[in-house]
Design an enzyme around this catalytic site. Structure first.
Site, PDB file in Angstrom:
ATOM      1  N   TYR A  41       0.824  -1.218   0.000  1.00  0.00           N
ATOM      2  CA  TYR A  41       0.000   0.000   0.000  1.00  0.00           C
ATOM      3  C   TYR A  41       0.858   1.269   0.000  1.00  0.00           C
ATOM      4  O   TYR A  41       0.366   2.361  -0.233  1.00  0.00           O
ATOM      5  CB  TYR A  41      -0.953   0.024   1.206  1.00  0.00           C
ATOM      6  N   LYS A  89       3.619 -15.341   1.677  1.00  0.00           N
ATOM      7  CA  LYS A  89       3.591 -16.234   0.514  1.00  0.00           C
ATOM      8  C   LYS A  89       5.045 -16.501   0.117  1.00  0.00           C
ATOM      9  O   LYS A  89       5.505 -16.055  -0.941  1.00  0.00           O
ATOM     10  CB  LYS A  89       2.815 -15.570  -0.645  1.00  0.00           C
ATOM     11  N   ASP A 138      -2.785 -17.968   1.603  1.00  0.00           N
ATOM     12  CA  ASP A 138      -4.008 -18.593   1.062  1.00  0.00           C
ATOM     13  C   ASP A 138      -4.463 -19.738   1.958  1.00  0.00           C
ATOM     14  O   ASP A 138      -5.649 -19.892   2.245  1.00  0.00           O
ATOM     15  CB  ASP A 138      -3.784 -19.056  -0.391  1.00  0.00           C
ATOM     16  N   ASP A 186      -4.918  -7.093   5.865  1.00  0.00           N
ATOM     17  CA  ASP A 186      -6.167  -6.414   5.522  1.00  0.00           C
ATOM     18  C   ASP A 186      -7.258  -7.468   5.263  1.00  0.00           C
ATOM     19  O   ASP A 186      -8.370  -7.408   5.799  1.00  0.00           O
ATOM     20  CB  ASP A 186      -5.911  -5.566   4.259  1.00  0.00           C
ATOM     21  N   ASP A 223     -10.290  -9.017   8.215  1.00  0.00           N
ATOM     22  CA  ASP A 223     -11.732  -8.902   7.927  1.00  0.00           C
ATOM     23  C   ASP A 223     -12.388 -10.275   7.943  1.00  0.00           C
ATOM     24  O   ASP A 223     -13.504 -10.437   8.432  1.00  0.00           O
ATOM     25  CB  ASP A 223     -11.965  -8.247   6.558  1.00  0.00           C
TER      26      ASP A 223
END
Ligand code: NAD
Length: 371
Positions: free
Chosen positions: A143, A194, A227, A251, A255
Site C-alpha cells: 500500500y 507467501k 491462502d 487487511d 476482515d
C-alpha cells in the site's frame, strides 16, 4: 490517584459521535470509582472537521494526537463528503494519524462471546470460545511501496503497478510485537506470507525465523502461506492464537477473522507505534466499523466495539489489564442477560438503544465492583 493519562478523543462523524458518548460515561465511572484520573481533550476529525476547520484533521489536532498518551477514534465519513478532494476526505485524517504517529502494528482481536456464538455464519462448535488476535503490519508493504503508478507502454497499452516492499527493520519490529503479544497469551505465533511465490514472502519468513532463534525461542512459531491461512480461518479457526502478517494479507485476513464473530458492532482494534526514548508507545484505538450513515442519529448503533476499543487502550497503553478485563466481563454479562442492539438481535429478541446499552454497561460495572 495515579498520574494523569492524556487521552485525545476524536468522535468523528455519524455513529462515531453516538458510540463515543457511551465511552465517556465509562470514563466518568472510572474516574469516580477507580483510583485513576484521565486528562481528556476532544477535537473534530473527519467530515465535521472538514466542514468547520477546512480539513479532515487540522495541524493543531494532529499535534495534540502526537502529544497525547493515546487517541480514541470513533469513525469518519459519509455521503456528504464523497466528492471532497481526495487529500481532504474524511478517511485522509485516519491515514495521516497512522502515518504521523507511525502506527505500524494493527491489532484486531476476533473474540466470540458465548451468548453470540450462534450469530456467526460458521457452525457454533467451530467458533464457540474463539479468541484470536490478528496482527497486521500497517505502514509499509504494497500500500505504500514505490514505485507505483500507471504508465503508457505503447499506443494501445498501459501498465499499472504497485511495489510490495519490506525492510529488515520493518519486519523485525512487527515480528517483535507479535512475539511479545504471544508471550502474554498462549505463547504461540503463526507468521503468514507467501514465501512460495514472493521474494518479500521469503524475506519475511527468514527474518521472523532469525528473530525467533535470537530472541524468542520460548514461543512456538509456525509459518503458513496466506491462502492456506484464509482457508484454515474458516475451517478450524481455534487452531490459531496470534497471527502476524503484512499489510495486504492482514487487511484481508483480519476482515475474514472478524466476520467469524458475527457483527461489525462488536469489533475493537488497536494500532500501536514504536516505544520512544521516554518508554512511551503511541497508540490509537478505534472500532472496526465506519460511521454507518444508514443508522446515524437514530440511537441504534451498537456501542460495544467502541467500548471494547477503550478496554484495549487500558490494556495496551496504560497497563491497566484488570480494568480492561472488568469492562470485557461487563459486556459478556450483558450479552448473557440478553441485552442486544438491533444489529445483534434475533427476531424474537427485544432491542435496546445505543444509550440503553451504554447505561447497562455502567450498571454492570457497578454490580461487578460491588457498588
Ligand atoms: P460501516 O461500517 O459504516 O457500515 C456497514 C454496515 O454495518 C451498515 O449497515 C451499518 O449500519 C452497520 N454497522 C456498522 N457499525 C455498526 C454499529 N456499531 N452498530 C450497528 N450497526 C453497525 O461501513 P460503510 O457503510 O461501508 O461505510 C460508511 C462510511 O464509513 C463511509 O464513508 C466509509 O468510508 C466510512 N468508514 C470509515 C471507517 C473508519 O472511520 N475507520 C471504517 C470503515 C468505513
Amino acid at each position: 490517584m495515579s498520574s494523569n493519562k492524556k487521552i485525545l478523543i476524536l468522535p468523528g462523524d455519524g455513529i462515531g459521535r453516538e458510540v463515543m458518548s457511551e465511552v465517556l460515561n465509562i470514563i466518568n465511572w472510572m474516574t469516580k470509582n477507580k483510583s485513576v484520573s484521565f486528562d481528556i481533550s476532544e477535537r473534530l476529525v473527519g467530515g465535521i472537521a472538514y466542514d468547520k476547520e477546512g480539513d479532515s484533521i487540522s495541524d493543531t489536532t494532529m499535534q495534540e494526537a502526537l502529544d497525547s498518551d493515546a487517541v480514541l477514534f470513533g469513525a469518519v465519513g459519509g455521503p456528504k463528503w464523497d466528492n471532497v478532494e481526495r487529500h481532504k476526505r474524511p478517511e485522509a485524517a485516519l491515514l495521516r494519524l497512522r502515518k504521523e504517529m507511525d502506527l505500524f502494528a494493527n491489532l484486531r482481536p476476533a473474540v466470540v462471546f458465548d451468548a453470540l456464538a450462534d450469530s456467526s455464519s460458521l457452525k457454533t462448535e467451530l467458533i464457540k470460545g474463539l479468541d484470536i488476535l490478528i496482527l497486521r503490519e500497517l505502514t509499509s508493504g504494497v500500500y505504500f511501496g514505490k514505485p507505483r503508478g500507471v504508465e503508457k507502454i505503447s499506443e494501445k497499452e498501459e501498465k499499472a503497478f504497485d511495489t510490495q516492499l519490506y525492510t529488515t527493520s520493518e519486519v523485525e519490529r512487527i515480528g517483535r510485537v507479535g512475539f511479545d503479544l504471544s508471550r502474554k497469551r498462549s505463547n504461540r505465533l503463526t507468521s503468514v506470507e507467501k514465501a512460495n511465490v514472493m521474494e518479500t514472502g521469503m524475506f519475511w519468513r527468514k527474518i521472523i525465523t532469525d528473530l525467533h532463534k535470537r530472541e524468542f525461542s520460548d514461543v512456538e512459531l509456525n509459518h503458513m502461506y496466506a491462502d492456506n491461512c484464509a482457508m484454515q480461518l474458516v475451517r478450524f479457526p481455534k487452531q490459531f492464537d496470534v497471527i502476524v502478517t503484512d499489510n495486504l494479507f492482514g487487511d484481508l485476513l483480519s476482515d475474514c477473522a472478524a466476520m467469524l464473530t458475527g457483527s461489525l458492532g462488536m469489533l475493537p482494534s488497536a494500532s500501536l507505534g514504536s516505544i520512544d526514548s521516554k518508554g512511551k508507545r503511541s497508540g490509537m484505538y478505534e472500532p472496526v466499523h465506519g460511521s454507518a450513515p444508514d443508522i446515524a442519529g437514530q440511537d441504534k448503533a451498537n456501542p460495544l466495539a467502541m467500548i471494547l476499543s477503550f478496554a484495549m487502550m487500558l490494556k495496551y497503553s496504560f497497563d491497566m489489564s484488570e480494568d480492561a478485563v472488568l469492562i470485557e466481563q461487563a459486556v459478556q454479562n450483558l450479552l448473557s442477560k440478553g441485552f442486544r442492539t438491533p444489529d445483534i438481535k434475533k427476531d424474537n429478541q427485544n432491542a435496546v438503544t445505543t444509550k440503553e446499552m451504554g447505561k447497562a454497561v455502567v450498571e454492570e460495572l457497578n454490580i461487578l465492583s460491588g457498588k
